[in-house]
Design a protein around this motif. Structure first.
Motif, mmCIF file in Angstrom:
data_model
loop_
_atom_site.group_PDB
_atom_site.id
_atom_site.type_symbol
_atom_site.label_atom_id
_atom_site.label_comp_id
_atom_site.label_asym_id
_atom_site.label_seq_id
_atom_site.Cartn_x
_atom_site.Cartn_y
_atom_site.Cartn_z
ATOM 1 N N UNK A 1 0.785 -1.225 0.000
ATOM 2 C CA UNK A 1 0.000 0.000 0.000
ATOM 3 C C UNK A 1 0.815 1.273 0.000
ATOM 4 N N UNK A 2 2.115 1.183 0.304
ATOM 5 C CA UNK A 2 2.949 2.382 0.350
ATOM 6 C C UNK A 2 2.977 3.100 -1.001
ATOM 7 N N UNK A 3 3.058 2.313 -2.096
ATOM 8 C CA UNK A 3 3.057 2.914 -3.437
ATOM 9 C C UNK A 3 2.059 2.246 -4.372
ATOM 10 N N UNK A 4 1.613 1.044 -4.004
ATOM 11 C CA UNK A 4 0.670 0.308 -4.832
ATOM 12 C C UNK A 4 -0.652 0.110 -4.117
ATOM 13 N N UNK A 5 -1.094 -1.154 -4.005
ATOM 14 C CA UNK A 5 -2.411 -1.453 -3.423
ATOM 15 C C UNK A 5 -2.273 -2.559 -2.378
ATOM 16 N N UNK A 6 -2.573 -2.225 -1.143
ATOM 17 C CA UNK A 6 -2.610 -3.199 -0.058
ATOM 18 C C UNK A 6 -4.055 -3.401 0.345
ATOM 19 N N UNK A 7 -4.624 -4.549 0.001
ATOM 20 C CA UNK A 7 -6.067 -4.760 0.116
ATOM 21 C C UNK A 7 -6.383 -5.758 1.227
ATOM 22 N N UNK A 8 -7.202 -5.338 2.193
ATOM 23 C CA UNK A 8 -7.641 -6.222 3.269
ATOM 24 C C UNK A 8 -9.016 -6.785 2.955
ATOM 25 N N UNK A 9 -9.198 -8.063 3.271
ATOM 26 C CA UNK A 9 -10.504 -8.691 3.134
ATOM 27 C C UNK A 9 -11.468 -8.119 4.175
ATOM 28 N N UNK A 10 -12.740 -8.105 3.863
ATOM 29 C CA UNK A 10 -13.723 -7.451 4.722
ATOM 30 C C UNK A 10 -13.848 -8.016 6.111
ATOM 31 N N UNK A 11 -13.526 -9.303 6.285
ATOM 32 C CA UNK A 11 -13.676 -9.938 7.605
ATOM 33 C C UNK A 11 -12.420 -9.838 8.457
#
Length: 270
Positions: free
Chosen positions: A232-242
């Motif tokens: 996520x610092x420069x790209x995409x760090x995606x957390x699951x909803x749960x």
């Protein structure tokens, strides 16, 4: 076949709770999106706490053959090799002497269950574990035997503790010189000092030559926090909803839960 219209992404997927449902199934929507993204020329791979033996069958189910696979929370990185058993060889392996940390933990958690993975992916355990992350290449041993072998990963499970109590005990231990991540239940994963999914993924990224702005990581557990911050610092760090609250806070974006095919939703954006 889908055609990539711009530079490829490097995409790291956690397995349990992200790619796989709790019952071990993979939804057809997730499989379709993973194959679509792979066929489009993006480098989509797995980054997991699982051993190599428990990870490679998931690749078969997804029908993908990435150049690299990160296992054991970053302590083992596999490289595709047609001449190797199961098609992958161990490219980078990080180990440590687990004796001090094992003795320290046992002084706080006398009834816990312990397992140690060595550099060959072989597990020695004191009692059976309630999870499929340990491969079949394993052996039941006395606790003292665990102290004799260098480890890529130490796993500690304490069935007598609920999550809140377990967190307090781990805090009291003051673990140092090792990296650790606490799982959903009273589960502790310990890796060599400074080693986690993020350090392994950065090495993969540099090897492949993809810029930091085109990395994505998707995960749901506390062992994903470093990787989500890295991505996520420069790209995409995606957390699951749960995901637990601290995982959600580490992410740069969120998707819906694994039960709602959150991985398929985020991959569809590529």
């Amino acid at each position: 076949m889908t055609v990539v219209t711009d530079a490829p992404w490097l995409i790291a997927l956690d397995i349990d709770g992200t790619t796989l449902h709790e019952d071990g199934s993979i939804s057809e929507a997730v499989i379709r999106q993973i194959r679509r993204v792979s066929e489009a020329g993006h480098e989509i791979m797995l980054a997991t706490g699982r051993s190599a033996a428990a990870t490679l069958p998931v690749l078969d189910r997804l029908e993908i053959t990435p150049q690299f696979v990160v296992c054991s929370n970053g302590a083992i990185t596999l490289h595709r090799d047609a001449d190797a058993p199961m098609g992958y060889r161990r490219e980078w392996v990080e180990t440590f002497d687990p004796s001090d940390v094992l003795l320290s933990i046992r002084s706080h958690l006398s009834s816990a269950r312990y397992a140690v993975e060595d550099e060959h992916g072989y597990y020695r355990y004191t009692e059976p574990f309630p999870d499929a992350t340990i491969g079949i290449d394993s052996e039941h041993v006395d606790f003292e035997e665990l102290l004799l072998h260098d480890a890529t990963r130490v796993v500690v499970v304490s069935p007598d503790h609920d999550m809140e109590d377990f967190l307090q005990v781990v805090e009291q231990m003051g673990l140092n010189r090792v990296s650790y991540a606490i799982g959903w239940t009273a589960w502790l994963d310990i890796a060599p000092d400074g080693v986690n999914k993020a350090t392994a993924m950065e090495r993969v990224r540099a090897e492949i030559g993809i810029p930091r702005s085109r990395v994505m990581a998707v995960g749901d557990g506390r062992n994903d926090i470093d990787m989500l911050l890295w991505a996520g610092a420069q790209g995409r760090g995606v957390a699951m909803g749960q995901s637990p609250e601290d995982v959600l806070e580490a992410a740069s974006e969120l998707t819906v839960s694994v039960d709602d095919d959150g991985l398929a939703v985020v991959l569809s954006s590529l």
